[in-house]
Scaffold this motif. Structure first.
Motif, short mmCIF file in Angstrom:
data_model
loop_
_atom_site.label_atom_id
_atom_site.label_comp_id
_atom_site.label_asym_id
_atom_site.label_seq_id
_atom_site.Cartn_x
_atom_site.Cartn_y
_atom_site.Cartn_z
N MET A 97 6.72 -1.10 5.92
CA MET A 97 5.39 -0.69 6.40
C MET A 97 4.57 -1.84 6.96
SD MET A 97 5.49 2.55 5.99
CE MET A 97 3.77 3.00 6.29
N LYS A 98 5.13 -3.03 7.01
CA LYS A 98 4.36 -4.20 7.43
C LYS A 98 3.96 -4.17 8.90
CE LYS A 98 5.94 -7.61 4.03
NZ LYS A 98 6.69 -8.88 3.83
N ILE A 99 4.67 -3.45 9.72
CA ILE A 99 4.41 -3.46 11.17
C ILE A 99 3.30 -2.50 11.58
CG2 ILE A 99 6.76 -4.18 11.75
CD1 ILE A 99 7.38 -1.28 12.42
N TYR A 100 2.77 -1.72 10.64
CA TYR A 100 1.77 -0.72 10.99
C TYR A 100 0.36 -1.23 10.69
CZ TYR A 100 5.96 2.09 11.08
OH TYR A 100 7.21 2.55 11.36
N PRO A 101 -0.61 -0.90 11.54
CA PRO A 101 -1.98 -1.38 11.34
C PRO A 101 -2.65 -0.71 10.15
CG PRO A 101 -1.93 0.19 13.14
CD PRO A 101 -0.50 -0.04 12.74
N LYS A 102 -3.60 -1.39 9.56
CA LYS A 102 -4.34 -0.83 8.44
C LYS A 102 -5.62 -0.13 8.91
CE LYS A 102 -2.64 -4.02 4.89
NZ LYS A 102 -1.54 -4.55 5.69
N ARG A 103 -5.97 -0.32 10.18
CA ARG A 103 -7.16 0.32 10.73
C ARG A 103 -6.77 1.12 11.98
NH1 ARG A 103 -11.56 -4.69 10.63
NH2 ARG A 103 -11.51 -5.07 8.36
N ASN A 104 -7.68 2.04 12.33
CA ASN A 104 -7.47 2.88 13.53
C ASN A 104 -6.12 3.59 13.51
OD1 ASN A 104 -9.97 2.01 14.66
ND2 ASN A 104 -8.97 0.16 15.44
N ILE A 105 -5.81 4.15 12.35
CA ILE A 105 -4.51 4.81 12.18
C ILE A 105 -4.36 5.99 13.13
CG2 ILE A 105 -3.05 6.10 10.59
CD1 ILE A 105 -3.09 3.15 10.04
N MET A 106 -5.41 6.80 13.28
CA MET A 106 -5.32 8.00 14.12
C MET A 106 -5.11 7.62 15.59
SD MET A 106 -5.26 10.47 12.12
CE MET A 106 -5.30 11.75 13.37
N LYS A 107 -5.81 6.60 16.04
CA LYS A 107 -5.62 6.14 17.42
C LYS A 107 -4.20 5.64 17.62
CE LYS A 107 -7.35 2.81 20.82
NZ LYS A 107 -8.31 1.71 21.08
N TYR A 108 -3.69 4.91 16.64
CA TYR A 108 -2.32 4.40 16.70
C TYR A 108 -1.33 5.56 16.73
CZ TYR A 108 1.84 1.73 15.34
OH TYR A 108 3.10 1.17 15.28
N PHE A 109 -1.60 6.59 15.94
CA PHE A 109 -0.70 7.75 15.88
C PHE A 109 -0.63 8.47 17.22
CE2 PHE A 109 -0.19 12.34 15.42
CZ PHE A 109 1.05 12.40 14.81
N TRP A 110 -1.79 8.85 17.78
CA TRP A 110 -1.82 9.66 18.99
C TRP A 110 -1.39 8.88 20.23
CZ3 TRP A 110 -1.62 14.59 18.46
CH2 TRP A 110 -2.24 15.21 17.38
N SER A 111 -1.69 7.58 20.27
CA SER A 111 -1.39 6.80 21.47
C SER A 111 0.02 6.22 21.46
CB SER A 111 -2.40 5.67 21.65
OG SER A 111 -2.33 4.75 20.57
N ARG A 112 0.65 6.15 20.29
CA ARG A 112 1.96 5.53 20.20
C ARG A 112 3.00 6.44 19.53
NH1 ARG A 112 -1.83 1.65 20.25
NH2 ARG A 112 -1.39 -0.32 21.32
N ILE A 113 2.78 6.77 18.28
CA ILE A 113 3.78 7.54 17.53
C ILE A 113 4.01 8.91 18.16
CG2 ILE A 113 4.37 8.55 15.31
CD1 ILE A 113 4.43 5.53 15.29
N PHE A 114 2.92 9.63 18.46
CA PHE A 114 3.07 10.97 19.02
C PHE A 114 3.75 10.93 20.39
CE2 PHE A 114 1.50 14.49 21.64
CZ PHE A 114 1.91 15.57 20.87
N VAL A 115 3.36 9.97 21.23
CA VAL A 115 3.96 9.84 22.56
C VAL A 115 5.45 9.56 22.44
CG1 VAL A 115 3.99 8.49 24.68
CG2 VAL A 115 1.80 9.11 23.63
#
Length: 359
Positions: A97-115
């Motif tokens: 889990m070290k590569i994931y940000p601790k802030r702005n999780i939702m933005k990270y999800f929709w802009s990266r993971i979901f895409v």
């Protein structure tokens, strides 16, 4: 922005080839055989699934099942690490889990993971759709062009230097794909399969490059966790295309006519293929995982000739050889490719090229 290499150059250049670990090399050979076999099996059983007397046409359902089931890649990888390295599950989880940000999780999800999850789902769908039109060997051979596409995208978006010998490999790969389509005849159903297989390779390359941008130089356990997260997203989102395609009449689902045995076997081999790719990066040298897909070409060719009575023209054989040569050239480590290209340019123009200027 991080640059992406066709293979992990740092890993392969830490020591000369004659000093490679015997154990890692043995693991690598097993990985090559396994990846080639499982990739061949998933394409062969995938063709059986979607062409079983024409009763099952829902490729999106098959893709949803396959995309969702790879969520088990991280648990399987974690078990392997606990058994062979003696690490605790909590330590493995914290590391993953070290590569994931601790802030702005939702933005990270929709802009990266979901895409990435959407690209992955479409790419897997386009892995199976071409099997309606052409042989598994053709799809596997076209997939060998993925490294050329990754390199093109890396030059455009990640500012990787344009190297002569790799540009030559791209040219060989493009020529191989065009000759494949020409061999089947432009405008035929088989040519449609080649086009869909090429789009599949392009989307797979986009997925690899974008994933590299998102996770950077992640370890194998971090990569497997990333793959599991992508798959979990597909569990909850991947059913939407199934409903749309069925409602539009493009596909049909008759539950009593679904070939469950071949569908589940395709799914199982897909899991094994993805798990071996991820685990292989961690336990052996990355170059071996790249060779795996290439090894699937002769396996599929043998199966297609014996089981499906397929015949291959001289033009298709030449096309495959061009794709294989281009693939092998792109496996040459970056620094060595730069040295070879510099020598070729010097012989042709008497000018010395310093690729460091591109960084």
């Amino acid at each position: 922005m991080d640059k992406i290499s066709i293979i992990d150059d740092d890993e392969t250049q830490k020591q000369p080839y004659y000093k490679l670990s015997v154990q890692k090399t043995i693991y690598g050979i097993v990985i090559v055989l396994g990846i080639g076999a499982f990739f061949s099996l998933l394409t062969q059983y995938g063709k059986d699934t979607i062409s079983d007397d024409g009763n099952f046409t829902s490729v999106t359902l098959l893709s949803w099942v396959c995309c969702s089931s790879t969520s088990c890649v991280f648990p399987v990888h974690a078990i392997v690490i606990m058994i062979f390295r003696g690490q605790s599950l909590s330590h493995i989880y914290r590391e993953s889990m070290k590569i994931y940000p601790k802030r702005n999780i939702m933005k990270y999800f929709w802009s990266r993971i979901f895409v990435l999850a959407a690209i992955y789902n479409i790419a897997v769908t386009l892995n199976y759709y071409p099997l309606n039109f052409t042989a598994p060997t053709d799809v596997t051979a076209i997939f060998a062009s993925i490294l050329a596409i990754v390199y093109i995208l890396s030059v455009i978006f990640l500012k990787e230097p344009l190297i002569l010998i790799r540009a030559l490999a791209v040219g060989l790969s493009v020529t191989g794909v065009v000759l494949f389509a020409y061999a089947d005849g432009f405008g035929t159903f088989a040519a449609i399969g080649i086009i869909l297989a090429t789009i599949f390779s392009i989307l797979s390359a986009i997925f690899r490059v974008f994933a590299k941008v998102v996770i950077g130089d992640a370890s194998s356990i971090q990569s497997s966790m990333f793959m599991t997260i992508i798959s979990i997203v597909n569990i909850f989102m991947g059913w939407i295309p199934v409903v749309i395609f069925t409602a539009a009449g493009i596909e049909r689902i008759v539950w009593s006519q679904i070939p469950w045995s071949s569908l589940m076997l395709t799914n199982l081999f897909n899991i094994c293929y993805n798990a071996l790719v991820i685990i292989g990066i961690g336990v052996t040298y990355p170059i071996f995982t790249s060779f795996g897909a290439l090894f699937g070409i002769p396996i599929n060719a043998v199966v297609d000739i014996i089981v499906r009575n397929q015949s291959f023209s001289i033009l298709k054989i030449i096309s495959t050889l061009l794709l294989v040569i281009g693939f092998l050239i792109l496996l040459i480590p970056l620094k060595k490719a730069q040295r070879i290209s510099s020598k070729i340019i010097y012989l042709l123009t008497c000018r010395q090229v310093n690729y460091r200027d591109y960084y």
